[in-house]
Write a protein that holds these residues in place. Structure first.
Motif, PDB file in Angstrom:
ATOM      1  N   SER A 103      -3.367   3.816  -5.462  1.00  0.00           N
ATOM      2  CA  SER A 103      -3.639   4.073  -4.050  1.00  0.00           C
ATOM      3  C   SER A 103      -3.881   2.778  -3.293  1.00  0.00           C
ATOM      4  N   ALA A 104      -4.627   1.849  -3.922  1.00  0.00           N
ATOM      5  CA  ALA A 104      -4.889   0.567  -3.268  1.00  0.00           C
ATOM      6  C   ALA A 104      -3.598  -0.208  -3.052  1.00  0.00           C
ATOM      7  N   ILE A 105      -2.711  -0.182  -4.047  1.00  0.00           N
ATOM      8  CA  ILE A 105      -1.422  -0.860  -3.913  1.00  0.00           C
ATOM      9  C   ILE A 105      -0.593  -0.197  -2.812  1.00  0.00           C
ATOM     10  N   ARG A 106      -0.518   1.110  -2.853  1.00  0.00           N
ATOM     11  CA  ARG A 106       0.315   1.846  -1.901  1.00  0.00           C
ATOM     12  C   ARG A 106      -0.137   1.613  -0.465  1.00  0.00           C
ATOM     13  N   ASN A 107      -1.432   1.458  -0.269  1.00  0.00           N
ATOM     14  CA  ASN A 107      -1.975   1.354   1.085  1.00  0.00           C
ATOM     15  C   ASN A 107      -2.389  -0.058   1.466  1.00  0.00           C
ATOM     16  N   CYS A 108      -1.967  -1.018   0.671  1.00  0.00           N
ATOM     17  CA  CYS A 108      -2.355  -2.406   0.940  1.00  0.00           C
ATOM     18  C   CYS A 108      -1.670  -2.903   2.209  1.00  0.00           C
ATOM     19  N   ASP A 109      -2.466  -3.120   3.243  1.00  0.00           N
ATOM     20  CA  ASP A 109      -1.936  -3.635   4.508  1.00  0.00           C
ATOM     21  C   ASP A 109      -2.612  -4.941   4.904  1.00  0.00           C
ATOM     22  N   ASN A 110      -3.480  -5.455   3.982  1.00  0.00           N
ATOM     23  CA  ASN A 110      -4.252  -6.672   4.249  1.00  0.00           C
ATOM     24  C   ASN A 110      -5.081  -6.564   5.519  1.00  0.00           C
ATOM     25  N   TYR A 111      -5.386  -5.325   5.865  1.00  0.00           N
ATOM     26  CA  TYR A 111      -6.267  -5.067   7.009  1.00  0.00           C
ATOM     27  C   TYR A 111      -7.440  -4.220   6.524  1.00  0.00           C
ATOM     28  N   VAL A 150      -7.056  -2.413   3.453  1.00  0.00           N
ATOM     29  CA  VAL A 150      -6.937  -2.614   2.009  1.00  0.00           C
ATOM     30  C   VAL A 150      -6.216  -3.930   1.792  1.00  0.00           C
ATOM     31  N   THR A 151      -6.831  -4.816   1.024  1.00  0.00           N
ATOM     32  CA  THR A 151      -6.284  -6.151   0.840  1.00  0.00           C
ATOM     33  C   THR A 151      -5.802  -6.363  -0.584  1.00  0.00           C
ATOM     34  N   LYS A 152      -5.032  -7.424  -0.780  1.00  0.00           N
ATOM     35  CA  LYS A 152      -4.582  -7.785  -2.120  1.00  0.00           C
ATOM     36  C   LYS A 152      -5.772  -8.143  -3.000  1.00  0.00           C
ATOM     37  N   ASP A 153      -6.828  -8.623  -2.377  1.00  0.00           N
ATOM     38  CA  ASP A 153      -8.034  -8.934  -3.130  1.00  0.00           C
ATOM     39  C   ASP A 153      -8.650  -7.665  -3.716  1.00  0.00           C
ATOM     40  N   ASP A 154      -8.569  -6.550  -2.971  1.00  0.00           N
ATOM     41  CA  ASP A 154      -9.048  -5.274  -3.489  1.00  0.00           C
ATOM     42  C   ASP A 154      -8.261  -4.871  -4.733  1.00  0.00           C
ATOM     43  N   VAL A 155      -6.943  -5.026  -4.655  1.00  0.00           N
ATOM     44  CA  VAL A 155      -6.091  -4.673  -5.789  1.00  0.00           C
ATOM     45  C   VAL A 155      -6.449  -5.517  -7.004  1.00  0.00           C
ATOM     46  N   GLU A 156      -6.670  -6.801  -6.784  1.00  0.00           N
ATOM     47  CA  GLU A 156      -7.015  -7.685  -7.902  1.00  0.00           C
ATOM     48  C   GLU A 156      -8.347  -7.301  -8.539  1.00  0.00           C
ATOM     49  N   LYS A 157      -9.295  -6.882  -7.727  1.00  0.00           N
ATOM     50  CA  LYS A 157     -10.587  -6.468  -8.284  1.00  0.00           C
ATOM     51  C   LYS A 157     -10.442  -5.268  -9.210  1.00  0.00           C
ATOM     52  N   ILE A 158      -9.554  -4.344  -8.859  1.00  0.00           N
ATOM     53  CA  ILE A 158      -9.342  -3.178  -9.729  1.00  0.00           C
ATOM     54  C   ILE A 158      -8.613  -3.594 -10.998  1.00  0.00           C
ATOM     55  N   LEU A 159      -7.604  -4.431 -10.840  1.00  0.00           N
ATOM     56  CA  LEU A 159      -6.892  -4.912 -12.017  1.00  0.00           C
ATOM     57  C   LEU A 159      -7.840  -5.626 -12.980  1.00  0.00           C
ATOM     58  N   ASP A 160      -8.787  -6.344 -12.435  1.00  0.00           N
ATOM     59  CA  ASP A 160      -9.750  -7.103 -13.241  1.00  0.00           C
ATOM     60  C   ASP A 160     -11.036  -6.313 -13.436  1.00  0.00           C
ATOM     61  N   TRP A 161     -10.890  -5.012 -13.573  1.00  0.00           N
ATOM     62  CA  TRP A 161     -12.017  -4.074 -13.588  1.00  0.00           C
ATOM     63  C   TRP A 161     -13.093  -4.443 -14.605  1.00  0.00           C
ATOM     64  N   GLU A 162     -12.691  -4.883 -15.787  1.00  0.00           N
ATOM     65  CA  GLU A 162     -13.690  -5.229 -16.806  1.00  0.00           C
ATOM     66  C   GLU A 162     -14.586  -6.371 -16.362  1.00  0.00           C
ATOM     67  N   ASN A 163     -14.018  -7.353 -15.668  1.00  0.00           N
ATOM     68  CA  ASN A 163     -14.795  -8.526 -15.279  1.00  0.00           C
ATOM     69  C   ASN A 163     -15.519  -8.343 -13.949  1.00  0.00           C
ATOM     70  N   THR A 164     -15.065  -7.435 -13.122  1.00  0.00           N
ATOM     71  CA  THR A 164     -15.747  -7.198 -11.840  1.00  0.00           C
ATOM     72  C   THR A 164     -16.757  -6.064 -11.948  1.00  0.00           C
ATOM     73  N   SER A 165     -16.996  -5.626 -13.179  1.00  0.00           N
ATOM     74  CA  SER A 165     -17.790  -4.408 -13.383  1.00  0.00           C
ATOM     75  C   SER A 165     -19.267  -4.556 -13.084  1.00  0.00           C
ATOM     76  N   THR A 166     -19.753  -5.772 -13.013  1.00  0.00           N
ATOM     77  CA  THR A 166     -21.196  -5.941 -12.797  1.00  0.00           C
ATOM     78  C   THR A 166     -21.576  -5.770 -11.330  1.00  0.00           C
ATOM     79  N   LYS A 167     -20.576  -5.674 -10.463  1.00  0.00           N
ATOM     80  CA  LYS A 167     -20.854  -5.583  -9.031  1.00  0.00           C
ATOM     81  C   LYS A 167     -20.693  -4.146  -8.552  1.00  0.00           C
ATOM     82  N   GLN A 168     -21.564  -3.726  -7.662  1.00  0.00           N
ATOM     83  CA  GLN A 168     -21.389  -2.437  -6.998  1.00  0.00           C
ATOM     84  C   GLN A 168     -20.535  -2.694  -5.764  1.00  0.00           C
ATOM     85  N   VAL A 169     -19.245  -2.413  -5.930  1.00  0.00           N
ATOM     86  CA  VAL A 169     -18.284  -2.789  -4.905  1.00  0.00           C
ATOM     87  C   VAL A 169     -18.005  -1.614  -3.980  1.00  0.00           C
ATOM     88  N   GLU A 170     -18.066  -1.872  -2.705  1.00  0.00           N
ATOM     89  CA  GLU A 170     -17.774  -0.834  -1.716  1.00  0.00           C
ATOM     90  C   GLU A 170     -16.281  -0.597  -1.603  1.00  0.00           C
TER      91      GLU A 170
END
Length: 997
Positions: A148-156, A158-178
């Motif tokens: 969904s993040a990829i499909r709706n990525c408009d850099n407004y 939903v950003t590419k940074d959002d997509v990367e955070k999901i891809l890197d889910w194991e390493n971004t797991s310590t943060k409560q991300v909105e």
């Protein structure tokens, strides 16, 4: 029995949007959107003005008439015409979409999905095309978010940074991300749907008053509303019970139903399923669930939010769905993003298979207890393992259904071969099922247990051997208080002995054998502690599962053959979740045996499970009234909180449908089924549970013969054609609703009165009195008006003052469209425990300035008249239970400015924030008791006066007039929630946003 392990994985970030359908908006303005800016653009300096920003988005029309919304629901021809009229619009939008897609950040992975015989199903964003090995370790539920993040990525938004955070889910797991999430669709039932439509109608008036076009208030995603919560069991044990109950349902709810029928034509993109069709979650599972959308040749996963917490039942079908408050649902309908913190994912591995005689209900009650103990509030639970192949789709849906009871946001079952077979069984076409399988396989979202499984990362791990599950029930007051069936008699006696609490009634030893004798239709009868007075096969949790329904019918047959009958004073009922149940019970030849035992069909909707039990027969009710006898209800539902099922059943147990029949036959919960006979057979010998319990093979054979795809096709082909009572109902056709000031069902709410174009900003909470002081586990059943309207309540007085006789009070749920009644019913639960009353149970409180004991409504009214703010003190799990918008709207109307609790249930906290009430949490290890707070103090909440100075989750100091000071955590969890608070709530935020466009 089960093993638990944890890892460091927590959560990751994305923001979700979807391509939604809206014929009218596309036709008039292809670039129009009602979406709010994402949290990333709600900076500290622009929260107060961000409502004027517009998300530049697009919508693609659905090409399938089956899923059409907004046309004349009675006429299939009109739906076909609608599709024809929309064809030019679709062509226009496909060109528009092609232009946008060419500029998409991930345009390089936009891929065609070929059909096996040539041609293509459509285009989709391909996860494998990313060539990122991290995807293989993501839970399937997270992969849906990634797509969904990829499909709706408009850099407004939903950003590419959002997509990367999901891809890197194991390493971004310590943060409560909105994240900002936009579901593919919204589903409603009538109890929560009516107030949602009331708000939408009122919002149209508000937009007009601000000088804008009221037609801007329209759903921008498909909305399905199933009328299922209004039927009550007024008539039972008769062949015409269902028809009589429906006639009375229409008589009581004529205004509400006419309002819903108005909404079905006034609002575009909305489908209303008439009364008598089934239970919303079962209809969603069997018919409405898409699994994969194909909108104008563009494919993406189905997702849904609903105004009922058991929306999670659809997770059993591999559709990401969960319950939200009506407030959030309304915003989602209008294109606003749902702001939430991305949860962790608990992996629950299932092994082995269920033993002989163990049902899916036994399994779900066991799973509920395990997960409740583990702690999964706010998380996804994802099931996997070789044991999955031993569970039918209906079994999975049963487990997913009770996600709210174990506290998870979702109980998710990824799509596999079992899912595909169920889709075929329930009448989905072969081509549709082939498209679903092809898409999910191509996008790494399909589980094939015939292939090697790669280990996936989870926040924590649980494991259960299905062979260790044993027959059980849950109660007497909470769904997660599981009792093994073999221990039930001992547990019941312990409950009689124990102090008053979730597992205690404090009945003195000398009164535990008390018996009340009475006459029932001229027959001698008696009731004692534990006597079953209600036995109900009810609720989507179990009536969607053919195995347990056929199992119940076989128990009834075997008991009848042996000469056992249910006592006539037990109120028995059968309320199927869809018309399909009646069809397969008839084909099996077993329905007559349920009828012989008193389990006549009483309606097609939610009944006993939500408190629509109807009255007990007068002689039974009179026998209970004025005594300390604790009668019992046994039901195949998902909720058994005290005061919910029926005012006179203080003990309420959840059980499988076969056990409901067994307990009805026994007539008591005070029985050891292994050692004691249920009754005496016609041969004079004792009949035990084992004598009437069918084997798994016996059940499977009957299910195989009786449950056919044609039943689902025939039932759902005509589901929107309604019935004579619905079709004859007169409803207005105007764009704006004409409010009737004398109506006691539909009333214009006061939320938007004197609304200005600019947001009001934060409101000071100073020297507030404590309206109520609660302990732990105060549920939305305690807070929100639910069940029958008690004759001594403020709501009853309001109705009687307007000429409504008590027999026409109806339920609170049926009057959710009238804020004046709902405000009076807030905190009106007869079992509520308020510490200000020093042990007294009931819907009253102490007016602190005078020391008077008043109803909660009267005390709140006096505080408001005197210009005094109020707060609520609470313990842990405040607001647990069903998602109910009135659990937040009611306190707002009573003048509550803040709730200070040890912890909040997820949806209720969100609803409080959505209504502009401040949710505050005591620090760990602290609560009102440890801080020495009695509730007689006056409280000041020291929040900054500018929203730009407030941070999500920041520390807030609270002081009292007695000199105490303590620090709380502010539970506005996201920047978007702070924006809502700045505007006075989410709905004023939406109105200001839309009125400026």
């Amino acid at each position: 029995m089960y093993r638990r392990a944890t890892s460091g994985v927590r959560s990751a970030s994305t923001s979700l949007t979807r391509i939604s359908s809206s014929f009218s908006k596309i036709a008039s303005n292809p670039t129009a959107s009602a979406s709010a800016p994402s949290a990333s653009v709600l900076t500290q300096t622009n929260r107060s003005k961000s409502f004027s920003s517009a998300l530049r988005s697009f919508r693609v029309c659905s090409a399938s008439t089956r899923w059409s919304h907004g046309g004349n629901w009675r006429s299939p021809a009109s739906l076909r015409a609608q599709a024809r009229i929309s064809a030019p619009v679709m062509e226009k939008f496909e060109r528009k979409y092609a232009t946008i897609a060419s500029e998409h950040a991930y345009k390089d992975i936009l891929t065609s999905l070929p059909k096996p015989g040539g041609g293509e199903y459509g285009k989709y964003y391909s996860l494998p095309a990313l060539n990122d090995p991290r995807i293989q370790k993501l839970p399937y539920s997270v992969r849906i978010l990634l797509e969904s993040a990829i499909r709706n990525c408009d850099n407004y938004q939903v950003t590419k940074d959002d997509v990367e955070k999901i891809l890197d889910w194991e390493n971004t797991s310590t943060k409560q991300v909105e994240i900002s999430f936009k579901p593919a669709r919204v589903i409603l039932q009538d109890f929560t749907g009516v107030p949602a439509l009331v708000d939408l109608a009122s919002m149209r008036d508000a937009v007009k008053n601000l000088g804008s076009d009221p037609d801007k208030i329209n759903p921008l995603v498909p909305v399905d509303l199933v009328v299922d919560h209004s039927v009550q069991v007024d008539f039972a044990r008769s062949e015409d019970a269902a028809q009589k109950n429906m006639e009375l349902e229409f008589k009581r709810n004529k205004e509400r139903f006419a309002f819903l029928k108005w909404g079905s034509t006034a609002f575009k993109n909305m489908l209303v399923v008439p009364p008598g069709s089934g239970i919303v979650h079962q209809v969603n599972l069997e018919y409405l669930g898409r699994v994969v959308f194909n909108s104008g040749g563009f494919l993406y996963p189905d997702s849904v939010v609903g105004t009922d917490s058991h929306t999670t039942m659809i997770d059993g079908l591999g559709v990401a769905g969960w319950g939200v408050g009506g407030i959030e649902a309304e915003a989602a309908m209008l294109g606003q993003p749902m702001s939430m913190v991305l949860p962790g994912v608990v992996g629950f591995k299932l092994e082995g298979k269920l033993k002989e005689g163990v049902t899916a209900t036994d399994l779900v009650l066991t799973v509920t207890q395990i997960l409740r103990k583990h702690g999964v509030v706010g998380k996804f639970v994802e099931f996997y393992g070789e044991g999955m192949g031993e569970l039918s789709l209906a079994d999975r849906a049963t487990i997913a259904n009770m996600s709210p009871e174990y506290g998870a946001t979702m109980g998710f079952f990824p799509v596999d071969h079992v899912t595909l077979e169920y889709l075929k069984l329930t009448g989905r076409s072969d081509e549709t099922v082939s498209m679903i399988e092809s898409y999910l396989r191509a996008n790494n979202m399909f589980v094939d247990y015939n292939e090697p499984q790669q280990e996936r990362a989870y926040t924590s791990y649980l494991q259960l051997d299905l062979g260790h599950v044993e027959p059980c029930i849950s109660g007497p007051k909470r769904p997660h208080d599981r009792v093994p069936l073999k221990d039930m008699k001992a547990d019941w006696h312990a409950c009689l002995d124990n102090p008053v609490g979730f597992k205690g009634f404090a009945v003195p030893k000398e009164k535990q054998e008390e018996v009340v004798k009475f006459s029932y239709n001229g027959q001698p009868a008696e009731i004692k502690h534990g006597s079953v007075v209600i036995a109900a096969i009810t609720s989507c949790t179990n009536t969607s599962n053919p195995s347990v329904m056929i199992g119940a019918a076989l128990v009834a047959k075997k008991a009848f053959d042996l000469g056992l009958e249910v006592k006539p004073w037990v109120k028995t009922s059968l309320a199927p979740g869809s018309r399909v149940v009646e069809k397969y019970l008839d084909r099996s030849g077993l329905r007559e045996y349920l009828t012989n035992q008193g389990f006549e069909i009483v309606g097609y909707g939610c009944t006993t499970c939500i408190g629509n039990s109807g009255d007990l027969e007068k002689s039974v009710a009179d026998a209970i009234e004025g005594t300390d006898i604790i009668p019992a209800a046994v039901l195949s539902g998902n909720r058994n909180f005290e005061g919910r099922v029926h005012p006179q059943t203080r003990a309420n147990y959840l059980a499988s449908p076969p056990l409901v029949v067994a307990y009805a036959l026994a007539g008591t919960v005070d029985i050891d089924f292994e050692k004691e006979p249920i009754g005496t057979g016609k041969d004079g010998k004792g009949v035990y549970l084992r004598d009437i319990w069918p084997s798994n093979e016996e059940i499977a054979q009957v299910v195989q013969y009786s449950v056919l795809p044609s039943m689902f096709k025939n039932s759902y082909e005509t589901i929107t054609e309604g019935n004579p009572l619905w079709n004859d109902l007169s409803a207005p056709t105007s764009t704006l609703y004409s409010w009737d000031p004398n109506s006691t069902y539909i009333h214009e709410p006061p939320y938007f009165k004197n609304m200005t174009a600019n947001p009001p900003g934060p409101r000071e909470v100073k020297d507030a009195y404590c309206l109520l002081n609660f302990g732990d586990s105060v549920t939305t059943d305690h807070i929100s008006p639910a069940g029958n309207i008690q004759k001594s309540s403020p709501a009853a007085k309001f109705l009687m003052d307007r000429g409504v006789d008590p027999e026409n009070f109806n339920s609170y749920g049926s009057r959710r469209g009238n804020d004046e009644i709902m405000a009076r019913g807030t905190f009106a639960n007869i079992r509520i425990v308020n510490k200000l009353l020093k042990g007294e149970v009931g819907p009253k409180t102490v007016h602190i300035p005078t020391g008077e004991k008043l109803s909660v409504f009267d005390a709140a009214s006096r505080y408001k008249t005197d210009g005094q703010d109020t707060v609520i003190l609470a313990g842990a799990e405040y607001g647990s239970g069903s998602s109910r918008d009135w659990a937040a709207k009611g306190p707002l109307l009573l003048g509550v400015k803040a709730v200070i609790a040890k912890s909040f249930e997820r949806i209720h906290r969100s609803n409080l924030a959505g209504m502009g009430i401040i949710p505050l949490c005591f620090k760990a290890g602290e609560d009102a008791e440890t801080l020495g707070l009695t509730g007689h103090e006056r409280y000041t909440v020291h929040l900054p006066t500018k929203v730009s100075d407030i941070r999500p989750g920041q520390d807030v100091t609270v002081t009292t007039d007695t000199g105490k000071s303590f620090v709380c955590t502010l539970r506005f969890d996201t920047e978007v929630e702070l924006a809502y608070y700045d505007h006075g709530g989410i709905l004023p935020y939406v109105i200001r946003s839309l009125s400026t466009k």
